[in-house]
Design an enzyme around this catalytic site. Structure first.
Site: not given
Ligand code: HDE
Length: 746
Positions: A169, A96, A360
């Protein structure tokens, strides 16, 4: 006056952001904007200084022994400047790396207290600030936006009770079931290690070698080979939390939850040929599109959706809720839309915000909890770990974009780049010297408590047999696509496997595809000039322990509750009716002598419908219409090409059309738009340009060409200059996005 001096500066002016007005430039009600303003700096009206605040008198010459002599080590200004420059880069994200981000806010529609105590999901009047970063996975930081790839969709909610990161995603499943395979997957898809080729592409041997040995990836492969992997815009794609999470309410009752983001602009893609061309013409296409939309006030919006499953229903499905290669079809558990996210502000500084933001999966807040999905469990380790190397130490939570707006007090201390100056004698707990502060919070004071899930198990390296159905949902996905979408999957696979050089990798892939759908496999095989093998010389699944019995690890099909799920299609998805053209970009092909009336009428109709219009002409500068109207050429045929637009209009005006006919680029523009199935309109003499390209075969009509056959769908013309008459059909055509019927005739 001395060089560089300004007379009206007071000697006491400070450059620090604390002096900026609260909300500097961010508008009211933006607590994260306020917080960031403490660290912003814009230098306007200020003297140039060193990092120590010493004003610089000469930023043009280094300090030398004589004007032709060597540079002196003493030159602290030169050394400071060059040293800082030498250290300007941080490691790019291992995955990413390529991303674009924006600020915004989230508001829940009604209290979700019945399901979760998460503070930001209680009060519809509260706007929770968010920072959202979209990304591709495989390419490096400077790679093209239009790679065939999964898109990251990471949302940081700055809630009153701490940061919550939903790191998702644009596809609801993943390639692998267990985190231990992630480094293998990524090593396989990244450029090959011996020659660092290819950049930002899965179309190479190592990726397909790995996939051909991992049948669990077949569902995800269907998604990545579909048009979902080449979105028209980051603003026009769905987002998914992928894993099953938990909602916990005030009473401690837990339920399973899957998260969705539903874009209000609908779901749209480009075509693969277009994607490849955009990668050359404008590799920043998605980044630019997001930036410009926000600058124009066209704020992208998504609704947050949840699928909630009662704990007692955990085993009621024909797949395992903990398996990240599976979806819960929306037809089985409907998605409830619970709130809306609006992105309304571009970052001030790409590095400080987009590059340094640290997501995170472990950043959760009371009211939300994890499940034992083995992919999620691995992610819980990885994200904190990766930030330590990427951001250089344990204090990255103090970087402005990462720090919560909730109060932060603990006994963690020191480390590289520590910003906080912790006062006092104690840095431990319990303590009496500081009255026990900071003290633990009870659950009734929003203290985070982990859901007390009962676990009674042996410690083993194993995968549950309930994870072994690798093909049913891949088949469901393929069957749920419309014919053109299936064609695109076939072609994507022909492209990708066509780039694979090792024959046995292709063969293994054809065998796996045949487990998904025989016709799909045969069609891909046809394109490769190959045959689908009837059996493999090695077990289908190579992902099992060294001394295990391979037979035990083979995929098993489960009976499916449904045969198709229309909500998996982009073209025919009941969640996303194709009913508007908001923010779509339309090109007007014009030259001097264009039909002024036609241009302004068509422009008015398109702008009213929310689209954007740009003129593309043989040259830049001002153009004069047949009635003397002046229009600025936004782009020339050199700087603007059809792949940058959603649709094209050629107005009349004899002189304009004569000039356009002289430009071969105008024909290329139209041919390409036609080939990419875009809506094309022409009026008056403009129709002749379409005839010259062969887009219109019947030259006798009078507007009858508009949809005379499926091959001509989306071609809208009038020779009568009746622009008002065709504007509505043009808008309707654009709202369909693409006219795939045309593609089947290619
Ligand atoms: Fe990530 N992933 N991931 N991932 N991921 C990272 O974290 C990882 C996975 C996702 O815009 C890294 O800060 C492991 C699934 C996004 O900054 C790293 C596994 C999903 C982003 C990492 C996965 C994602 C990342 C690299 C398998 C969708 C970009 C840089 C166990 C639900 C966030 C970083 C941003 C980034 C690890 C699988 C989404 C290395 C080990 C599944 C959107 O920590």
């Amino acid at each position: 006056m001395k060089k560089g001096n300004k007379q009206n500066k007071s000697a006491t002016t400070k450059v620090i952001a604390a002096d900026l007005p609260a909300n500097a430039g961010y508008g009211a009600n933006d607590p994260k904007g306020d917080d960031l303003a403490r660290n912003t700096e814009d230098s306007v009206g200020e003297y140039l200084t060193t990092n120590q605040g010493v004003r610089i008198n000469d930023n043009q010459n280094s300090l030398k022994a004589g004007d032709r002599g060597p540079t002196l080590l003493e030159d602290f200004i030169l050394r400071e400047k060059i040293t800082h420059f030498d250290h300007e880069r941080i490691p790019e994200r291992v995955v990413h790396a390529r991303g674009s981000a924006a600020h915004g806010y989230f508001q829940v529609y009604e209290s979700m207290a019945e399901y979760t105590k998460a503070n930001f999901l209680q009060d519809p009047s509260v706007k929770t600030p968010v920072f959202v970063r979209f990304s591709t996975v495989a390419g490096s930081r400077g790679s093209t936006d239009l790679a065939r790839d999964v898109r990251g969709f990471a949302v940081k909610f700055y809630t009153q009770e701490g940061n919550y990161d939903l790191v998702g995603n644009n596809m609801p499943v993943f390639f692998i079931q267990d985190a231990i395979k992630f480094p293998d997957l990524i090593h396989a898809v990244k450029p090959e290690p011996h020659n660092e080729i290819p950049q930002a592409a899965s179309a190479h041997d190592t990726f397909w070698d790995f996939i051909s040995l991992m049948p669990e990836s077949m569902h995800m492969i269907m998604w990545v080979m579909s048009d979902r992997a080449i979105p028209r815009s980051l603003r026009m794609m769905e987002g998914f939390g992928v894993h099953t999470f938990r909602f916990i309410n005030e009473r401690g009752k837990a339920r399973f939850v899957k998260f969705h983001w539903k874009p209000l602009l609908g779901l749209h893609a480009v075509v693969w040929d277009e994607a490849q061309k955009i990668s050359g013409k404008d590799p920043d296409f998605h980044r630019r599109d997001l930036w410009e939309a926000i600058e124009n006030g066209d704020y992208p919006e998504w609704e947050l959706g949840v699928q909630i499953v009662e704990e007692k229903d955990e085993h009621k499905f024909d797949f395992d809720l903990l398996d990240p290669t599976k979806i819960i079809p929306e037809e089985i558990v409907p998605v409830r839309r619970i709130g809306k996210m609006t992105l309304n502000r571009n970052p001030d500084n790409f590095f400080a915000e987009t590059e340094q933001v640290a997501f995170h999966t472990g950043n959760i807040v009371a009211g939300i909890d994890f499940t034992n999905d083995p992919l999620l469990q691995g992610r819980l380790f990885s994200y904190l770990d990766t930030q330590l190397i990427r951001l250089g130490g344990p204090n990255f939570h103090e970087i402005p974009i990462n720090r919560p707006i909730a109060a932060l007090h603990n006994n963690q201390r020191d480390g590289f780049m520590r910003q906080t100056v912790n006062r006092g004698q104690t840095s431990y707990e319990p303590n009496s010297l500081r009255g026990g502060c900071p003290f633990q919070a009870g659950a009734d004071m929003s203290g985070f408590t982990t859901h007390a899930e009962r676990i009674d198990a042996q410690k083993i390296r194993a995968r549950s047999a309930s994870f072994f159905d690798h093909f049913s949902q891949a088949t469901l996905f393929f069957k749920s696509q419309t014919e053109p979408e299936q064609n695109h999957i076939v072609r994507a696979l022909r492209f990708e496997l066509g780039k694979v050089e090792t024959p046995h990798i292709r063969e293994r892939m054809l065998f796996l595809l045949a487990q998904v759908d025989k016709t799909l496999a045969n069609r891909v095989a046809d394109g490769l000039g190959a045959k689908v093998p009837v059996k493999l010389d090695r077990p289908m699944n190579m992902s099992f322990p060294a001394d295990a019995d391979p037979k035990k690890f083979q995929p098993k099909r489960a009976t499916q509750a449904i045969e198709t799920s229309p909500r998996l299609s982009m073209v025919d998805n009941p969640n996303f009716p194709k009913d508007n053209i908001k923010t779509r970009k339309i090109a007007f092909l014009v030259a001097d002598g264009f039909d002024d009336v036609a241009v302004s009428e068509m422009k008015r109709a398109l702008l009213t419908a929310g689209a954007a219009v740009m003129t593309v002409a043989p040259r830049l500068g001002m153009l004069t219409g047949a009635n003397g109207e002046q229009v600025k050429a936004d782009l020339s045929f050199l700087t603007g090409t059809s792949v940058m637009f959603d649709a094209v209009y050629v107005p009349g005006g004899e002189a304009s059309v004569v000039l356009l006919k002289k430009e071969s680029e105008s024909s290329n523009f139209l041919n390409e738009a036609y080939q990419h199935c875009k809506t094309i309109a022409a009026s008056g003499a403009g129709v002749e340009l379409l005839e010259r390209t062969g887009i219109i075969r019947d030259s006798s009509g009078d507007g009858q060409e508009a949809n005379p056959s499926s091959a001509q769908a989306g071609i809208i013309t009038t020779r009568e200059d009746d622009v008002a008459g065709i504007a509505a059909s043009f808008v309707e055509g654009i709202s369909q996005h693409r006219h795939w019927q045309r593609e089947m005739t290619l």
